[in-house]
Design an enzyme around this catalytic site. Structure first.
Site, short mmCIF file in Angstrom:
data_model
loop_
_atom_site.label_atom_id
_atom_site.label_comp_id
_atom_site.label_asym_id
_atom_site.label_seq_id
_atom_site.Cartn_x
_atom_site.Cartn_y
_atom_site.Cartn_z
N GLY A 12 0.81 -1.20 0.00
CA GLY A 12 0.00 0.00 0.00
C GLY A 12 0.85 1.26 0.00
O GLY A 12 2.08 1.20 0.09
N GLN A 13 0.19 2.42 -0.09
CA GLN A 13 0.95 3.65 -0.21
C GLN A 13 1.79 3.94 1.03
O GLN A 13 2.94 4.40 0.92
CB GLN A 13 0.04 4.84 -0.54
CG GLN A 13 -0.97 5.24 0.51
CD GLN A 13 -1.63 6.59 0.18
OE1 GLN A 13 -1.11 7.39 -0.58
NE2 GLN A 13 -2.79 6.84 0.77
N ASP A 39 -1.71 -12.83 2.83
CA ASP A 39 -3.08 -12.50 3.22
C ASP A 39 -3.09 -12.20 4.71
O ASP A 39 -2.92 -13.09 5.54
CB ASP A 39 -3.99 -13.68 2.91
CG ASP A 39 -5.44 -13.41 3.27
OD1 ASP A 39 -5.73 -12.32 3.82
OD2 ASP A 39 -6.29 -14.29 3.03
N THR A 65 -9.20 0.09 3.63
CA THR A 65 -9.42 1.53 3.81
C THR A 65 -10.44 2.13 2.85
O THR A 65 -10.68 3.34 2.92
CB THR A 65 -8.09 2.29 3.66
OG1 THR A 65 -7.57 2.06 2.34
CG2 THR A 65 -7.07 1.84 4.69
N THR A 104 -7.03 5.65 12.35
CA THR A 104 -7.66 6.69 11.52
C THR A 104 -8.47 7.68 12.34
O THR A 104 -8.96 7.35 13.43
CB THR A 104 -8.59 6.02 10.49
OG1 THR A 104 -9.30 7.03 9.77
CG2 THR A 104 -9.59 5.10 11.16
N ASP A 105 -8.64 8.88 11.79
CA ASP A 105 -9.53 9.88 12.38
C ASP A 105 -10.98 9.43 12.32
O ASP A 105 -11.83 9.96 13.06
CB ASP A 105 -9.36 11.23 11.69
CG ASP A 105 -9.65 11.17 10.19
OD1 ASP A 105 -9.34 10.13 9.56
OD2 ASP A 105 -10.15 12.17 9.64
N TYR A 128 -16.18 1.40 8.27
CA TYR A 128 -14.72 1.53 8.30
C TYR A 128 -14.25 2.01 9.67
O TYR A 128 -13.37 1.40 10.29
CB TYR A 128 -14.25 2.49 7.21
CG TYR A 128 -12.80 2.86 7.31
CD1 TYR A 128 -11.80 1.90 7.18
CD2 TYR A 128 -12.41 4.18 7.54
CE1 TYR A 128 -10.46 2.25 7.27
CE2 TYR A 128 -11.08 4.53 7.64
CZ TYR A 128 -10.10 3.56 7.50
OH TYR A 128 -8.77 3.90 7.61
N TRP A 153 -6.54 11.39 6.12
CA TRP A 153 -6.48 11.87 4.74
C TRP A 153 -5.08 11.74 4.15
O TRP A 153 -4.50 12.70 3.65
CB TRP A 153 -6.95 13.32 4.68
CG TRP A 153 -8.42 13.52 4.91
CD1 TRP A 153 -9.31 12.61 5.38
CD2 TRP A 153 -9.16 14.73 4.66
NE1 TRP A 153 -10.55 13.18 5.47
CE2 TRP A 153 -10.50 14.47 5.03
CE3 TRP A 153 -8.81 15.99 4.19
CZ2 TRP A 153 -11.49 15.45 4.93
CZ3 TRP A 153 -9.80 16.95 4.09
CH2 TRP A 153 -11.13 16.69 4.46
#
Length: 295
Positions: A12-13, A39, A65, A104-105, A128, A153
């Protein structure tokens, strides 16, 4: 001693930015990158690799996500964002290893108390956020040696994030509708990776630096303002621009409801660790130029 680090979600990024960051800092540092070939919901696919590598710390960047897709696939969301975290936390507990877990927020709702501190009560509005909150909760139960890094974000040159999507749409559309009633703190992926790398140095065997920490860009703004800033940067470079038309979450009609204001207060990160993530204006012009050249 340089820690041995394992990265889950390396495809992922954030995972790719972590690999690049570790390599730039110390090319000979032992880093195990487990990406899409493994996995995360099947512990047998990664447990043997971790057993053999014996990392000092694991950074979990694996997550489901896609916020709207989570509404359609709640079982998958909880399998990745909760159950896989539980299995990873149990492996760390059994092996006496530390785990840095990215959250995450979106574990927060519309409390009206933004910027949000680490001790603000959670109240997710969508599947999520609920699945990520469940992952946080079970991690705290299983593994004392954990650090939960909440961010928001995350953007960068990879496809799939808001920045890259607006850049792509600007090439073919004359107008793009963007919600104006959703505010948070955009976080450049390389800045997040660098912060996580620094934190990974602080979670050794004798460390007491565990718990939950907010790790987001310092500048809060709306999706609409974010898109407007992208167009301004494109205009400066002589690139095609599109009109950014404001809309609301209700009119946009996305399957998942988002919090209206989920700005994270990351001041503790700076006070405790001397880490401050720049805001959008410090990163956007260069990134727009880089992505434009790539295309």
């Amino acid at each position: 001693m340089t820690p041995r680090v394992a990265i889950l979600g390396a495809s992922g990024q954030v995972g790719k930015a972590l690999q690049a960051g570790f390599s730039q800092r110390n090319p000979i540092q032992p880093v195990l990158a487990l990406g899409r070939d493994y996995d995360v919901t099947d512990s047998s696919s990664w447990r043997a690799r971790l057993d053999a590598f014996e990392p000092d710390v694991i950074i979990n960047a694996a997550a489901f996500t896609a916020v709207d897709a989570c509404e359609r696939e709640p079982d998958r969301a909880f399998a990745v964002n909760r159950d896989a975290v539980a299995a990873l936390a149990q492996w760390c507990a059994n092996s006496d290893k530390a785990l840095i877990h990215i959250s995450t927020d979106y574990v927060f709702g519309d409390s009206g108390s933004a910027p949000i501190t680490e001790d603000t009560p959670v109240s997710p509005l969508n599947v999520y956020g609920a699945s990520k909150e469940a992952g946080e909760s079970i991690l705290r139960t299983i593994l004392p040696r954990h650090m939960i890094a909440r961010t928001s974000w995350v953007y960068g040159p990879d496809a799939g994030n808001f920045f890259a999507t607006i850049m792509r749409l600007a090439e073919t559309r004359d107008q793009i509708k963007v919600v104006a009633d959703e505010i948070s703190c955009p976080t450049f992926v390389s800045d997040l990776a660098e912060a996580l790398i620094c934190l990974s140095d602080r979670v050794g065997p004798d460390s007491t630096d565990f718990g939950t920490i907010h790790c987001a860009g310092e500048q809060g703004l709306s999706r609409f303002d974010f898109a407007q800033a992208i167009m301004a940067a494109r205009a400066e470079l002589g690139l095609k621009t599109a009109e950014i038309a404001p809309t609301t979450q209700a009119l946009f009609g996305a399957p998942a409801r988002r919090p209206c204001d989920s700005r994270l207060d990351s001041s503790f990160l700076e006070r405790a660790y001397g880490i401050k993530l720049p805001g959008l204006s410090a990163r956007l012009p260069h990134l727009v130029s880089v992505l434009a050249r790539q295309n």
